[in-house]
Motif scaffolding. Structure first.
Motif, short mmCIF file in Angstrom:
data_model
loop_
_atom_site.label_atom_id
_atom_site.label_comp_id
_atom_site.label_asym_id
_atom_site.label_seq_id
_atom_site.Cartn_x
_atom_site.Cartn_y
_atom_site.Cartn_z
N VAL A 73 -16.88 12.44 64.90
CA VAL A 73 -17.08 11.79 63.60
C VAL A 73 -17.32 12.86 62.53
O VAL A 73 -16.70 12.88 61.47
CB VAL A 73 -18.29 10.82 63.67
CG1 VAL A 73 -18.67 10.34 62.29
CG2 VAL A 73 -17.98 9.67 64.61
N LEU A 74 -18.20 13.82 62.86
CA LEU A 74 -18.50 14.89 61.89
C LEU A 74 -17.25 15.69 61.57
O LEU A 74 -17.01 16.07 60.42
CB LEU A 74 -19.57 15.82 62.48
CG LEU A 74 -21.03 15.42 62.25
CD1 LEU A 74 -21.95 16.38 62.97
CD2 LEU A 74 -21.33 15.41 60.76
N GLY A 75 -16.43 15.92 62.59
CA GLY A 75 -15.21 16.72 62.38
C GLY A 75 -14.29 16.06 61.38
O GLY A 75 -13.68 16.73 60.53
N VAL A 76 -14.25 14.73 61.44
CA VAL A 76 -13.38 14.01 60.50
C VAL A 76 -14.00 13.99 59.10
O VAL A 76 -13.32 14.13 58.08
CB VAL A 76 -13.14 12.55 61.02
CG1 VAL A 76 -12.41 11.74 59.97
CG2 VAL A 76 -12.37 12.58 62.32
N SER B 262 -14.67 26.09 51.36
CA SER B 262 -13.42 26.82 51.06
C SER B 262 -12.23 26.11 51.71
O SER B 262 -12.32 25.62 52.84
CB SER B 262 -13.53 28.23 51.66
OG SER B 262 -13.56 28.11 53.06
N LYS B 263 -11.15 26.02 50.95
CA LYS B 263 -9.93 25.38 51.48
C LYS B 263 -9.56 26.05 52.81
O LYS B 263 -9.92 27.18 53.07
CB LYS B 263 -8.79 25.55 50.47
CG LYS B 263 -8.86 24.48 49.37
CD LYS B 263 -8.49 23.13 49.94
CE LYS B 263 -8.70 22.01 48.92
NZ LYS B 263 -8.83 20.69 49.58
N GLY B 264 -8.80 25.33 53.63
CA GLY B 264 -8.50 25.84 54.98
C GLY B 264 -7.99 27.26 54.99
O GLY B 264 -6.80 27.51 54.99
N LYS B 265 -8.91 28.21 55.00
CA LYS B 265 -8.46 29.62 55.05
C LYS B 265 -7.89 29.88 56.43
O LYS B 265 -8.29 29.25 57.40
CB LYS B 265 -9.68 30.54 54.82
CG LYS B 265 -10.11 30.61 53.38
CD LYS B 265 -11.44 31.33 53.22
CE LYS B 265 -11.59 32.51 54.15
NZ LYS B 265 -12.62 33.44 53.71
N ARG C 112 -9.80 24.22 69.34
CA ARG C 112 -9.88 25.22 68.28
C ARG C 112 -8.67 26.16 68.28
O ARG C 112 -8.19 26.57 67.23
CB ARG C 112 -11.16 26.05 68.40
CG ARG C 112 -11.35 26.95 67.18
CD ARG C 112 -12.59 27.77 67.26
NE ARG C 112 -13.71 26.98 67.70
CZ ARG C 112 -14.87 27.55 68.06
NH1 ARG C 112 -14.99 28.85 68.01
NH2 ARG C 112 -15.88 26.82 68.47
N TYR C 113 -8.17 26.50 69.45
CA TYR C 113 -7.11 27.52 69.51
C TYR C 113 -5.72 26.90 69.55
O TYR C 113 -4.76 27.56 69.90
CB TYR C 113 -7.34 28.44 70.71
CG TYR C 113 -8.65 29.18 70.66
CD1 TYR C 113 -9.25 29.49 69.44
CD2 TYR C 113 -9.30 29.56 71.82
CE1 TYR C 113 -10.46 30.17 69.38
CE2 TYR C 113 -10.51 30.25 71.77
CZ TYR C 113 -11.09 30.53 70.55
OH TYR C 113 -12.29 31.20 70.48
N ILE C 114 -5.63 25.64 69.16
CA ILE C 114 -4.30 25.02 69.16
C ILE C 114 -3.42 25.72 68.12
O ILE C 114 -2.20 25.69 68.18
CB ILE C 114 -4.43 23.50 68.85
CG1 ILE C 114 -3.21 22.73 69.33
CG2 ILE C 114 -4.69 23.25 67.38
CD1 ILE C 114 -3.50 21.27 69.58
N PHE D 135 -5.53 19.60 61.48
CA PHE D 135 -6.03 20.75 62.25
C PHE D 135 -7.42 21.12 61.80
O PHE D 135 -8.29 21.44 62.62
CB PHE D 135 -5.09 21.96 62.12
CG PHE D 135 -5.70 23.21 62.71
CD1 PHE D 135 -6.02 24.30 61.92
CD2 PHE D 135 -5.99 23.26 64.07
CE1 PHE D 135 -6.61 25.44 62.47
CE2 PHE D 135 -6.57 24.39 64.64
CZ PHE D 135 -6.88 25.49 63.83
N GLU D 136 -7.70 21.03 60.50
CA GLU D 136 -9.04 21.38 60.00
C GLU D 136 -10.08 20.44 60.59
O GLU D 136 -11.20 20.83 60.89
CB GLU D 136 -9.07 21.31 58.48
CG GLU D 136 -8.38 22.48 57.80
CD GLU D 136 -9.04 23.82 58.11
OE1 GLU D 136 -8.34 24.85 58.10
OE2 GLU D 136 -10.26 23.85 58.38
N MET D 137 -9.69 19.17 60.78
CA MET D 137 -10.65 18.20 61.36
C MET D 137 -10.90 18.56 62.82
O MET D 137 -12.03 18.58 63.30
CB MET D 137 -10.08 16.79 61.26
CG MET D 137 -9.91 16.31 59.84
SD MET D 137 -9.24 14.64 59.81
CE MET D 137 -9.12 14.41 58.04
#
Lengths: 217, 10
Positions: free
Chosen positions: A106-109, B2-5, A47-49, A119-121
């Motif tokens: 899997v959920l993250g993707v 929401s888009k990647g805030k 998360r903190y990358i 990064f969002e994944m």
């Protein structure tokens, strides 16, 4: 920043201090799950990358470094500390974490806030994993039946941190027009729900005095 | 969703 989030972060820091005090100070890993400790290290390192590029605030920056450092220190001592290894109960700490990590990946993707950004994944994965990371620890406590005093405070502080974050999200939802983060909402709810049983027994045992050990059926 | 805030929470 609101009071709920601040108190949540303080409670999280407290949980680390209690755990470090027990493992490094007390040189004992009795009743502590290495699997949970390792999953938390994964949660924070993933998360903190964004430490590398997202400088939201000095407060965030410092706490991210602190959480990554503390979680890695705990894993290091539990794996290589001579007296910690002697008191760590490997065969009781047997929760099959692969059944937690794989679905979260899997959920993250599949479910995240921006499918175009890796990064969002990774961030979504870390949110989902954090929700279930405490399971091996609760599983270990359940098996041992009795929870040593310091350990009970550590688990309580860890549970309180995400419960306070739920209040923080409610507060931000009410005060900020476009604020909504379904991912953290649901994960935080699941995470806190997992502690309910422990909270109940913690309260039952502590109402007679802070130093009683917690008994789990 | 929401888009990647920017992530302003820990």
């Amino acid at each position: 920043m609101n009071i709920f989030r601040f108190l949540g972060d303080m409670s999280h820091i407290l949980s680390f201090l209690l755990l470090l005090h027990k493992i490094v100070g007390g040189k004992s890993a009795a009743g502590i799950s290495l699997r949970t400790a390792e999953m938390y290290a994964i949660v924070f390192c993933t998360r903190y990358i964004d430490l590398l590029w997202n400088f939201a605030s000095l407060y965030n920056y410092l706490l991210k470094l602190l959480f990554i450092g503390a979680s890695l220190t705990i894993v290091y001592f539990m794996r290589y500390g001579p007296s910690q290894k002697a008191t760590y109960n490997a065969d009781e700490d047997a929760f099959p974490v692969q059944y937690l990590i794989a679905p979260c990946a899997v959920l993250g993707v599949l479910i995240n806030q921006d499918h175009s950004s890796p990064f969002e994944m990774v961030w979504a994965f870390s949110i989902y994993l954090e929700a279930v990371a405490i399971l091996p620890q609760l599983f270990l406590l359940q098996k041992q039946g009795e929870v040593e005093n310091l350990t009970s405070h550590y688990v309580f502080a860890l549970g309180a941190y995400r419960a306070l974050y739920l209040l923080n999200w409610m507060f931000r939802f009410m005060t900020e027009p476009d604020y909504q983060q379904r991912i953290v909402w649901l994960s935080g709810l699941v995470q806190t729900a997992l502690y309910c049983d422990f909270f109940y027994h913690y309260y039952q045992s502590k109402k007679g005095g802070l130093n009683k050990s917690v008994k789990l059926p | 969703i929401s888009k990647g805030k920017p992530k302003d929470e820990l």
